[in-house]
Design a protein around this motif. Structure first.
Motif, mmCIF file in Angstrom:
data_model
loop_
_atom_site.group_PDB
_atom_site.id
_atom_site.type_symbol
_atom_site.label_atom_id
_atom_site.label_comp_id
_atom_site.label_asym_id
_atom_site.label_seq_id
_atom_site.Cartn_x
_atom_site.Cartn_y
_atom_site.Cartn_z
ATOM 1 N N LEU A 1 43.238 33.879 37.095
ATOM 2 C CA LEU A 1 44.445 33.189 36.655
ATOM 3 C C LEU A 1 45.686 33.928 37.168
ATOM 4 C CD1 LEU A 1 45.405 30.805 34.848
ATOM 5 C CD2 LEU A 1 45.576 32.456 32.979
ATOM 6 N N GLY A 2 46.542 33.215 37.853
ATOM 7 C CA GLY A 2 47.769 33.806 38.380
ATOM 8 C C GLY A 2 47.658 34.300 39.809
ATOM 9 N N ILE A 3 46.519 34.110 40.437
ATOM 10 C CA ILE A 3 46.324 34.647 41.781
ATOM 11 C C ILE A 3 47.265 34.030 42.809
ATOM 12 C CG2 ILE A 3 44.512 33.016 42.478
ATOM 13 C CD1 ILE A 3 43.111 35.399 43.828
ATOM 14 N N ASP A 4 47.680 32.792 42.565
ATOM 15 C CA ASP A 4 48.565 32.127 43.528
ATOM 16 C C ASP A 4 50.008 32.601 43.420
ATOM 17 O OD1 ASP A 4 46.582 30.582 44.750
ATOM 18 O OD2 ASP A 4 46.657 29.090 43.141
ATOM 19 N N ARG A 5 50.296 33.422 42.432
ATOM 20 C CA ARG A 5 51.649 33.975 42.343
ATOM 21 C C ARG A 5 51.855 35.160 43.280
ATOM 22 N NH1 ARG A 5 51.027 32.721 36.661
ATOM 23 N NH2 ARG A 5 50.450 34.884 36.157
ATOM 24 N N VAL A 6 50.760 35.657 43.868
ATOM 25 C CA VAL A 6 50.857 36.728 44.868
ATOM 26 C C VAL A 6 51.267 36.103 46.202
ATOM 27 C CG1 VAL A 6 49.616 38.551 46.090
ATOM 28 C CG2 VAL A 6 49.069 38.063 43.690
ATOM 29 N N ALA B 1 47.119 37.010 55.178
ATOM 30 C CA ALA B 1 46.092 37.031 54.130
ATOM 31 C C ALA B 1 46.083 35.756 53.294
ATOM 32 C CB ALA B 1 46.307 38.246 53.234
ATOM 33 N N ARG B 2 46.605 34.666 53.809
ATOM 34 C CA ARG B 2 46.662 33.436 53.009
ATOM 35 C C ARG B 2 45.277 32.898 52.650
ATOM 36 N NH1 ARG B 2 48.771 31.377 57.995
ATOM 37 N NH2 ARG B 2 50.845 31.362 57.065
ATOM 38 N N ASP B 3 44.237 33.355 53.376
ATOM 39 C CA ASP B 3 42.880 32.888 53.087
ATOM 40 C C ASP B 3 42.204 33.675 51.965
ATOM 41 O OD1 ASP B 3 42.769 35.207 54.620
ATOM 42 O OD2 ASP B 3 40.960 34.625 55.693
ATOM 43 N N GLU C 1 47.252 45.951 54.768
ATOM 44 C CA GLU C 1 48.274 45.649 53.760
ATOM 45 C C GLU C 1 47.701 44.913 52.561
ATOM 46 O OE1 GLU C 1 52.765 44.589 55.041
ATOM 47 O OE2 GLU C 1 51.216 43.241 55.730
ATOM 48 N N ALA C 2 46.865 43.916 52.839
ATOM 49 C CA ALA C 2 46.351 43.054 51.776
ATOM 50 C C ALA C 2 45.284 43.721 50.923
ATOM 51 C CB ALA C 2 45.794 41.762 52.377
ATOM 52 N N SER C 3 44.747 44.838 51.385
ATOM 53 C CA SER C 3 43.611 45.450 50.680
ATOM 54 C C SER C 3 43.968 45.843 49.261
ATOM 55 C CB SER C 3 43.105 46.660 51.469
ATOM 56 O OG SER C 3 42.743 46.292 52.778
ATOM 57 N N GLN C 4 45.091 46.538 49.092
ATOM 58 C CA GLN C 4 45.468 46.962 47.744
ATOM 59 C C GLN C 4 45.751 45.771 46.836
ATOM 60 O OE1 GLN C 4 48.717 46.628 46.344
ATOM 61 N NE2 GLN C 4 49.486 45.532 48.151
ATOM 62 N N ALA C 5 46.203 44.652 47.425
ATOM 63 C CA ALA C 5 46.503 43.472 46.617
ATOM 64 C C ALA C 5 45.245 42.810 46.083
ATOM 65 C CB ALA C 5 47.313 42.469 47.437
ATOM 66 N N VAL C 6 44.112 43.074 46.727
ATOM 67 C CA VAL C 6 42.828 42.492 46.301
ATOM 68 C C VAL C 6 42.254 43.243 45.101
ATOM 69 C CG1 VAL C 6 40.427 42.179 47.045
ATOM 70 C CG2 VAL C 6 42.289 41.546 48.576
ATOM 71 N N VAL C 7 42.616 44.525 44.975
ATOM 72 C CA VAL C 7 41.981 45.389 43.974
ATOM 73 C C VAL C 7 42.018 44.820 42.557
ATOM 74 C CG1 VAL C 7 42.192 47.618 42.784
ATOM 75 C CG2 VAL C 7 42.187 47.530 45.281
ATOM 76 N N PRO C 8 43.180 44.440 42.003
ATOM 77 C CA PRO C 8 43.171 43.988 40.597
ATOM 78 C C PRO C 8 42.342 42.734 40.378
ATOM 79 C CG PRO C 8 45.330 43.646 41.598
ATOM 80 C CD PRO C 8 44.545 44.486 42.552
#
Length: 282
Positions: free
Chosen positions: A5-10, A22-24, A59-66
């Motif tokens: 929930l909220g993943i599209d706010r990134v 990283a749009r995919d 760049e996108a790697s840390q954004a995937v962590v949570p």
């Protein structure tokens, strides 16, 4: 509750991975919840090759962590151990246990600034002059992924007690890469011997732990004749190794051992041999 929930706010489209924007990524993360095993496998592979590309983070790697943490934390997520393995790859990269205890300051000493890493991520073509900048950017992205994972260590500690043995064992192994906390050490000590895969992974994590609490060695002595407990005592005690642990290691050198310990790449016999080498007996 939906763990994504909220993943599209990134702002994924503004982040880069190994293949560009990283749009995919949100689609692949959602596919990890699919009822289709092939779809889940394809999503894990897509993420592994884009945000953990041959050991390199982006760049996108840390954004995937949570989001990976949220997926593992949800008991309804299919194949949670495989998701945790992906989180481990993003957090740690392709580092091996011979780099434990892990010195994050030394490992990331050459990291680029956020601005330098962002500049490199936006390059379409790289020249020979850009190689050093790329190495520094990769160190930055690896550091960001490691630090982002460190923000969720309370969850990793909790997973050591998870009823899924694969999740629990992998969580124990992941804890070895972070400075020990009282809660983490207690979680590793409390794993019962009745869960052998988890117990072995916890033993190996304690083997590499700089925690000098006497309770650690006392617990490992209680766990003899477990061979990973003997390995851990050899790593921690050196020449002061108890005779009972040395006997276990000597027997384990020729005994049939498990093929693997979840969360650890080195074969169990390799750990036994390393323990004996530390004692000058290998």
């Amino acid at each position: 509750m939906n763990p994504l929930l909220g993943i599209d706010r990134v702002a994924w489209e503004g982040l880069h991975h190994a293949y560009g924007t990283a749009r995919d990524v949100p689609g692949h993360l959602r596919s990890l919840l699919s009822a289709d095993a092939e779809a889940r496998s394809a999503a894990r592979q897509a993420l592994a090759t884009s945000v953990y590309h041959q050991g390199t983070r982006w760049e996108a790697s840390q954004a995937v962590v949570p989001w990976l943490v949220a997926l593992v934390d949800d008991a309804a997520t299919p194949e949670r151990g495989s998701v945790l393995a992906l989180l481990d790859a993003v957090a740690i990269g392709d580092r091996r246990d011979d780099q434990l205890p892990f010195d994050a300051a030394a490992a990331f000493a050459r990291e680029a600034t956020a601005e330098e890493a962002r500049w490199f991520a936006g390059l379409d073509d790289w020249s020979d002059e850009d190689i050093e900048a790329g190495d520094r950017a990769a160190a930055r992205w690896a550091a960001d992924s490691y630090r982002r994972t460190a923000e969720h260590l309370d969850a990793v500690v909790r997973w050591v007690g998870d009823p899924d043995d694969d999740v629990a064992a992998r969580a124990a192994a992941l804890l070895a890469w972070f400075p020990p906390t009282a809660a983490a050490t207690r979680a590793l000590l409390d794993v019962p011997a009745s869960r052998p895969d988890v117990r072995r992974s916890a033993d190996l994590a304690l083997a590499h732990s700089p925690d000098t609490d006497p309770a650690v060695d006392a617990r490992l002595r209680e766990l003899l004749p477990g061979f990973t407990a003997a390995v851990a005592l050899a790593y921690r005690c050196g020449e002061a190794l108890p005779d009972a642990a040395l006997a276990v290691l000597a027997d384990a050198a020729d005994a049939a051992l498990p093929a693997a310990v979840p969360g650890w790449e080195r074969a169990p016999r390799g750990f036994v041999m390393l323990a004996l080498q530390r004692l000058g007996l290998g």
